[in-house]
Design a protein around this motif. Structure first.
Motif, PDB file in Angstrom:
ATOM      1  N   ARG A   1      59.339  26.846  31.958  1.00  0.00           N
ATOM      2  CA  ARG A   1      58.623  28.582  31.444  1.00  0.00           C
ATOM      3  C   ARG A   1      58.001  28.702  30.402  1.00  0.00           C
ATOM      4  O   ARG A   1      57.249  28.829  29.880  1.00  0.00           O
ATOM      5  CB  ARG A   1      59.963  29.343  31.301  1.00  0.00           C
ATOM      6  CG  ARG A   1      60.872  29.761  31.989  1.00  0.00           C
ATOM      7  CD  ARG A   1      59.937  30.541  33.041  1.00  0.00           C
ATOM      8  NE  ARG A   1      60.867  31.303  34.098  1.00  0.00           N
ATOM      9  CZ  ARG A   1      60.358  32.288  35.399  1.00  0.00           C
ATOM     10  NH1 ARG A   1      59.143  31.764  35.605  1.00  0.00           N
ATOM     11  NH2 ARG A   1      61.142  32.466  36.283  1.00  0.00           N
TER      12      ARG A   1
ATOM     13  N   ASP B   1      54.707  31.066  36.465  1.00  0.00           N
ATOM     14  CA  ASP B   1      54.297  32.815  34.937  1.00  0.00           C
ATOM     15  C   ASP B   1      55.867  33.522  36.141  1.00  0.00           C
ATOM     16  O   ASP B   1      56.577  32.777  36.308  1.00  0.00           O
ATOM     17  CB  ASP B   1      53.250  32.993  35.172  1.00  0.00           C
ATOM     18  CG  ASP B   1      53.057  33.757  36.822  1.00  0.00           C
ATOM     19  OD1 ASP B   1      53.982  33.909  37.712  1.00  0.00           O
ATOM     20  OD2 ASP B   1      51.868  33.266  37.346  1.00  0.00           O
ATOM     21  N   ASP B   2      55.725  34.059  34.971  1.00  0.00           N
ATOM     22  CA  ASP B   2      57.218  35.675  35.243  1.00  0.00           C
ATOM     23  C   ASP B   2      57.075  36.316  36.551  1.00  0.00           C
ATOM     24  O   ASP B   2      57.960  36.374  37.229  1.00  0.00           O
ATOM     25  CB  ASP B   2      56.790  36.453  34.134  1.00  0.00           C
ATOM     26  CG  ASP B   2      57.471  35.684  32.792  1.00  0.00           C
ATOM     27  OD1 ASP B   2      57.394  34.934  32.719  1.00  0.00           O
ATOM     28  OD2 ASP B   2      56.468  36.705  32.111  1.00  0.00           O
ATOM     29  N   SER B   3      55.956  35.739  37.240  1.00  0.00           N
ATOM     30  CA  SER B   3      56.295  36.514  39.345  1.00  0.00           C
ATOM     31  C   SER B   3      57.110  34.929  39.766  1.00  0.00           C
ATOM     32  O   SER B   3      57.675  34.976  40.774  1.00  0.00           O
ATOM     33  CB  SER B   3      54.564  36.330  39.379  1.00  0.00           C
ATOM     34  OG  SER B   3      54.044  35.430  39.358  1.00  0.00           O
ATOM     35  N   CYS B   4      57.189  33.803  38.837  1.00  0.00           N
ATOM     36  CA  CYS B   4      57.914  33.380  39.882  1.00  0.00           C
ATOM     37  C   CYS B   4      59.817  33.017  39.674  1.00  0.00           C
ATOM     38  O   CYS B   4      59.689  33.257  38.797  1.00  0.00           O
ATOM     39  CB  CYS B   4      57.400  31.313  39.159  1.00  0.00           C
ATOM     40  SG  CYS B   4      58.101  29.916  39.784  1.00  0.00           S
ATOM     41  N   ILE B   5      60.507  32.909  41.011  1.00  0.00           N
ATOM     42  CA  ILE B   5      61.855  33.421  40.228  1.00  0.00           C
ATOM     43  C   ILE B   5      62.400  32.081  40.939  1.00  0.00           C
ATOM     44  O   ILE B   5      61.954  30.957  41.619  1.00  0.00           O
ATOM     45  CB  ILE B   5      62.309  34.338  41.973  1.00  0.00           C
ATOM     46  CG1 ILE B   5      61.415  35.767  41.842  1.00  0.00           C
ATOM     47  CG2 ILE B   5      63.605  34.392  41.962  1.00  0.00           C
ATOM     48  CD1 ILE B   5      61.898  36.253  43.078  1.00  0.00           C
TER      49      ILE B   5
ATOM     50  N   ASN C   1      65.632  33.714  36.592  1.00  0.00           N
ATOM     51  CA  ASN C   1      66.417  35.272  36.889  1.00  0.00           C
ATOM     52  C   ASN C   1      67.399  35.405  37.812  1.00  0.00           C
ATOM     53  O   ASN C   1      68.083  36.369  37.400  1.00  0.00           O
ATOM     54  CB  ASN C   1      65.328  34.835  38.086  1.00  0.00           C
ATOM     55  CG  ASN C   1      63.744  35.086  37.762  1.00  0.00           C
ATOM     56  OD1 ASN C   1      63.120  33.657  37.813  1.00  0.00           O
ATOM     57  ND2 ASN C   1      63.412  36.324  36.719  1.00  0.00           N
TER      58      ASN C   1
ATOM     59  N   SER D   1      66.604  40.126  42.112  1.00  0.00           N
ATOM     60  CA  SER D   1      65.528  39.425  41.156  1.00  0.00           C
ATOM     61  C   SER D   1      63.806  39.845  40.512  1.00  0.00           C
ATOM     62  O   SER D   1      63.353  40.264  40.035  1.00  0.00           O
ATOM     63  CB  SER D   1      64.624  37.535  41.513  1.00  0.00           C
ATOM     64  OG  SER D   1      66.630  36.968  41.426  1.00  0.00           O
ATOM     65  N   THR D   2      64.031  40.909  42.216  1.00  0.00           N
ATOM     66  CA  THR D   2      62.669  41.498  42.449  1.00  0.00           C
ATOM     67  C   THR D   2      63.256  43.389  41.738  1.00  0.00           C
ATOM     68  O   THR D   2      62.283  43.952  41.757  1.00  0.00           O
ATOM     69  CB  THR D   2      62.301  40.937  43.116  1.00  0.00           C
ATOM     70  OG1 THR D   2      62.738  41.645  44.425  1.00  0.00           O
ATOM     71  CG2 THR D   2      61.907  39.773  42.906  1.00  0.00           C
TER      72      THR D   2
ATOM     73  N   ARG E   1      63.572  44.619  45.029  1.00  0.00           N
ATOM     74  CA  ARG E   1      63.247  45.854  46.121  1.00  0.00           C
ATOM     75  C   ARG E   1      64.416  45.088  47.421  1.00  0.00           C
ATOM     76  O   ARG E   1      64.185  43.995  48.124  1.00  0.00           O
ATOM     77  CB  ARG E   1      61.404  45.203  46.518  1.00  0.00           C
ATOM     78  CG  ARG E   1      60.838  45.264  45.430  1.00  0.00           C
ATOM     79  CD  ARG E   1      59.540  44.632  45.798  1.00  0.00           C
ATOM     80  NE  ARG E   1      58.959  43.144  45.112  1.00  0.00           N
ATOM     81  CZ  ARG E   1      57.681  42.619  45.112  1.00  0.00           C
ATOM     82  NH1 ARG E   1      57.193  42.850  45.494  1.00  0.00           N
ATOM     83  NH2 ARG E   1      58.056  41.311  44.469  1.00  0.00           N
TER      84      ARG E   1
END
Length: 94
Positions: A24, A30-34, A53, A78-79, A81
């Protein structure tokens, strides 16, 4: 990325929480990587503080259905969705 707390290394013992923090901080992810931390010990807070996450306590299921269920849960929580990933997960060579 699923990151175990205790990883074998040829140079030194690097804890999963340290690896997450380094990834990190370095910008390698980046922040989109879980990132999901894994441990048989209660390491949830340490993983989350390091930048993970999500956290799963081991052992995790080894059956395809059980493993898929855990992966979907990590992605959903985590998302935020719901279940849109369900059909995208496949296993090769298992």
């Amino acid at each position: 990325i699923f990151m175990d707390q205790y990883m074998e290394s040829t140079s030194k013992q690097l804890l999963g929480t340290e690896a997450v923090r380094q990834m990190r901080e370095s910008g390698d992810v980046d922040d989109s990587c879980i990132i999901c931390g894994l441990s048989a010990n209660e390491e949830k807070e340490r993983f989350l503080m390091a930048g993970a996450n999500y956290f799963l306590m081991k052992p995790i299921p080894c059956s395809k259905a059980g493993l898929k269920s855990q992966i979907v849960r990590v992605l959903e929580e985590s998302t935020g969705r719901p279940k849109e990933y369900q059909d995208d997960i496949s296993f090769v060579g298992i």
